[in-house]
Design an enzyme around this catalytic site. Structure first.
Site, PDB file in Angstrom:
ATOM      1  N   TYR A 125      -1.118  -5.084   0.638  1.00  0.00           N
ATOM      2  CA  TYR A 125      -2.132  -5.230   1.693  1.00  0.00           C
ATOM      3  C   TYR A 125      -3.086  -6.396   1.471  1.00  0.00           C
ATOM      4  O   TYR A 125      -3.940  -6.659   2.303  1.00  0.00           O
ATOM      5  CB  TYR A 125      -2.896  -3.916   1.875  1.00  0.00           C
ATOM      6  CG  TYR A 125      -2.021  -2.888   2.543  1.00  0.00           C
ATOM      7  CD1 TYR A 125      -2.157  -2.611   3.887  1.00  0.00           C
ATOM      8  CD2 TYR A 125      -1.015  -2.243   1.833  1.00  0.00           C
ATOM      9  CE1 TYR A 125      -1.322  -1.701   4.506  1.00  0.00           C
ATOM     10  CE2 TYR A 125      -0.180  -1.329   2.441  1.00  0.00           C
ATOM     11  CZ  TYR A 125      -0.335  -1.064   3.779  1.00  0.00           C
ATOM     12  OH  TYR A 125       0.496  -0.172   4.391  1.00  0.00           O
ATOM     13  N   LYS A 173       7.585   4.499  -7.475  1.00  0.00           N
ATOM     14  CA  LYS A 173       8.994   4.109  -7.564  1.00  0.00           C
ATOM     15  C   LYS A 173       9.174   3.337  -8.863  1.00  0.00           C
ATOM     16  O   LYS A 173       9.656   2.194  -8.888  1.00  0.00           O
ATOM     17  CB  LYS A 173       9.347   3.259  -6.318  1.00  0.00           C
ATOM     18  CG  LYS A 173      10.830   2.997  -6.112  1.00  0.00           C
ATOM     19  CD  LYS A 173      11.631   4.217  -5.716  1.00  0.00           C
ATOM     20  CE  LYS A 173      13.101   3.858  -5.591  1.00  0.00           C
ATOM     21  NZ  LYS A 173      13.975   5.034  -5.506  1.00  0.00           N
ATOM     22  N   ASP A 206      11.127   8.243  -2.552  1.00  0.00           N
ATOM     23  CA  ASP A 206      12.231   8.722  -1.695  1.00  0.00           C
ATOM     24  C   ASP A 206      12.331  10.248  -1.768  1.00  0.00           C
ATOM     25  O   ASP A 206      12.479  10.927  -0.749  1.00  0.00           O
ATOM     26  CB  ASP A 206      13.559   8.040  -2.065  1.00  0.00           C
ATOM     27  CG  ASP A 206      13.793   7.948  -3.567  1.00  0.00           C
ATOM     28  OD1 ASP A 206      12.814   8.024  -4.331  1.00  0.00           O
ATOM     29  OD2 ASP A 206      14.957   7.814  -3.983  1.00  0.00           O
ATOM     30  N   ASP A 230       0.502   4.921   3.084  1.00  0.00           N
ATOM     31  CA  ASP A 230       0.477   4.665   4.532  1.00  0.00           C
ATOM     32  C   ASP A 230       1.639   5.415   5.190  1.00  0.00           C
ATOM     33  O   ASP A 230       1.470   6.154   6.172  1.00  0.00           O
ATOM     34  CB  ASP A 230       0.603   3.150   4.749  1.00  0.00           C
ATOM     35  CG  ASP A 230       0.344   2.753   6.194  1.00  0.00           C
ATOM     36  OD1 ASP A 230      -0.038   3.620   7.005  1.00  0.00           O
ATOM     37  OD2 ASP A 230       0.529   1.561   6.520  1.00  0.00           O
ATOM     38  N   ASP A 234       1.572   9.295   7.412  1.00  0.00           N
ATOM     39  CA  ASP A 234       2.049   9.419   8.801  1.00  0.00           C
ATOM     40  C   ASP A 234       3.111  10.512   8.872  1.00  0.00           C
ATOM     41  O   ASP A 234       3.138  11.314   9.806  1.00  0.00           O
ATOM     42  CB  ASP A 234       2.663   8.099   9.295  1.00  0.00           C
ATOM     43  CG  ASP A 234       1.657   7.245  10.057  1.00  0.00           C
ATOM     44  OD1 ASP A 234       0.466   7.299   9.703  1.00  0.00           O
ATOM     45  OD2 ASP A 234       2.067   6.539  10.998  1.00  0.00           O
TER      46      ASP A 234
END
Ligand code: ATP
Length: 343
Positions: A125, A173, A206, A230, A234
């Site tokens: 970001y 990850k 994942d 993020d 959602d």
């Protein structure tokens, strides 16, 4: 009597309808209780860009700087020029996004009560993208020990005061991003040692996205990096019935900004069709934050009142269209108001 100065960004798309709903509730709290608000409206977003040539003009920043907290409606195309700038300017390092099952809403499970604590200042970001050669772009993903430790500490503190499962799962990850997410994971592990009463685990992103669908009720606090947070928040919002129910807070040491998880939703803008719960629950988070900071019991109670009013309306099937009801934005807001102040 407590008095707070709040800056209010109307935003774009459904933003002005959402913030009008929040304003009605805040004004009523001001009128009828000992917690008083002065609300200063701020020009920011696509409309400000068209009018002033800047999505976040200096005079808007000044209004925000002179407030104790900011409530923000969603911003459209210029979102990155507003929210990312504000997060950095005020060092709002923790993005806190609760996802909770409410009654009578189509959800994957009726027992979800979780919160995503997303690192808010680093990762991709920072927008550092470069051409390595004319046909190849490199995007930099930043991870520091300081920011990782700060967000991990925040997540464990949040888990300690939530009266629920007392679990923190760090999502990363590190099997691929060995150095960056390796650092994030090792800092989370270190911080976990200071909180022996909180159950700590780790998931690859994942697996986390799959488990959020498979058994969402197992989650309590997710702590993760900016981009993964993020996406997962959602997903979590959708698991409990959609973006219309999703509030969020951006918390710093001295300042905080509250906003719905969703974007400007231009497809339903101006139709009085948006679900105001997302911004009303964001307002609840703001009241909570102010209450804790200023030991203001009434502010806390009013926040609880907002959530209870929403829950009780949903229980009776009084809902907006996005969650299977018939009510408009303004009708639902009026009912919340009536429920809170019984008139
Ligand atoms: P962004 O990229 O800015 O996050 P987006 O286009 O991906 O935005 P949103 O604007 O967040 O998507 O919303 C996606 C869809 O969800 C909208 O098109 C809208 O139909 C629905 N939606 C979002 N918020 C609400 C709400 N408060 N009430 C009802 N429906 C909503």
């Amino acid at each position: 009597m407590a008095r707070y100065v709040i800056s209010l960004i109307g935003g774009d798309g459904i933003g002005p309808e959402q913030t009008a709903a929040a304003r009605k509730i805040i004004d009523a709290i001001s009128d009828k209780t000992s917690t008083k608000f002065t609300i200063n409206e701020v020009d920011a977003g696509d409309a400000a860009l068209a009018k002033h040539g800047k999505a976040l003009p200096e005079f808007s920043i000044d209004v925000i700087k002179n407030s104790q907290a900011c409530l923000k409606g969603p911003v459209g195309e210029s979102a990155a020029d507003v929210i990312i700038v504000l997060r950095r300017m005020f060092d709002l390092y923790a993005n806190v996004r609760p996802a909770k099952s409410y009654p009578n809403i189509p959800a994957l499970s009726p027992d979800v009560d979780m919160v995503t604590v997303r690192e808010n200042t680093e990762d991709v970001y920072l927008g550092w993208e470069f051409n390595a050669d004319p046909n190849t772009i490199v995007a930099l993903r930043i991870t520091s020990e300081k920011a990782s430790r700060r967000i991990a500490e925040y997540a464990f503190r949040a888990a300690s005061i939530r009266d629920s499962k007392r679990k923190v799962v760090a999502v990363h990850k590190a099997n691929v991003l060995r150095k960056s997410d390796g650092l994030f994971a090792s800092v989370c592990r270190e911080v976990a040692k200071k909180y022996p009463k909180i159950h700590y685990s780790e998931l690859y992103v994942d697996a986390a996205s799959m488990n959020l669908i498979r058994n969402p009720e197992e989650f309590d606090v997710i702590v993760t990096t900016n981009l993964f947070g993020d996406i997962l928040s959602d997903e979590a919002a959708q698991v409990v019935g959609g973006l219309g129910m999703g509030p969020a807070a951006n918390i710093g040491e001295r300042f905080a900004l509250f906003e719905p998880v969703h974007g400007a939703a231009f497809d339903i803008a101006g139709k009085n069709a948006a679900n105001p719960s997302s911004i009303l629950l964001s307002t609840k988070m703001m009241l909570d934050w102010l209450a804790d900071k200023h030991e203001d019991r009434n502010a806390k109670e009013q926040g609880i009142g907002i959530e209870e009013a929403i829950s009780s309306l949903l229980r009776q099937g009084k809902k907006t269209k996005d969650i299977g009801g018939k009510l408009s934005t303004t009708e639902f807001t009026e009912l919340v108001l009536k429920r809170m102040f019984s008139y």
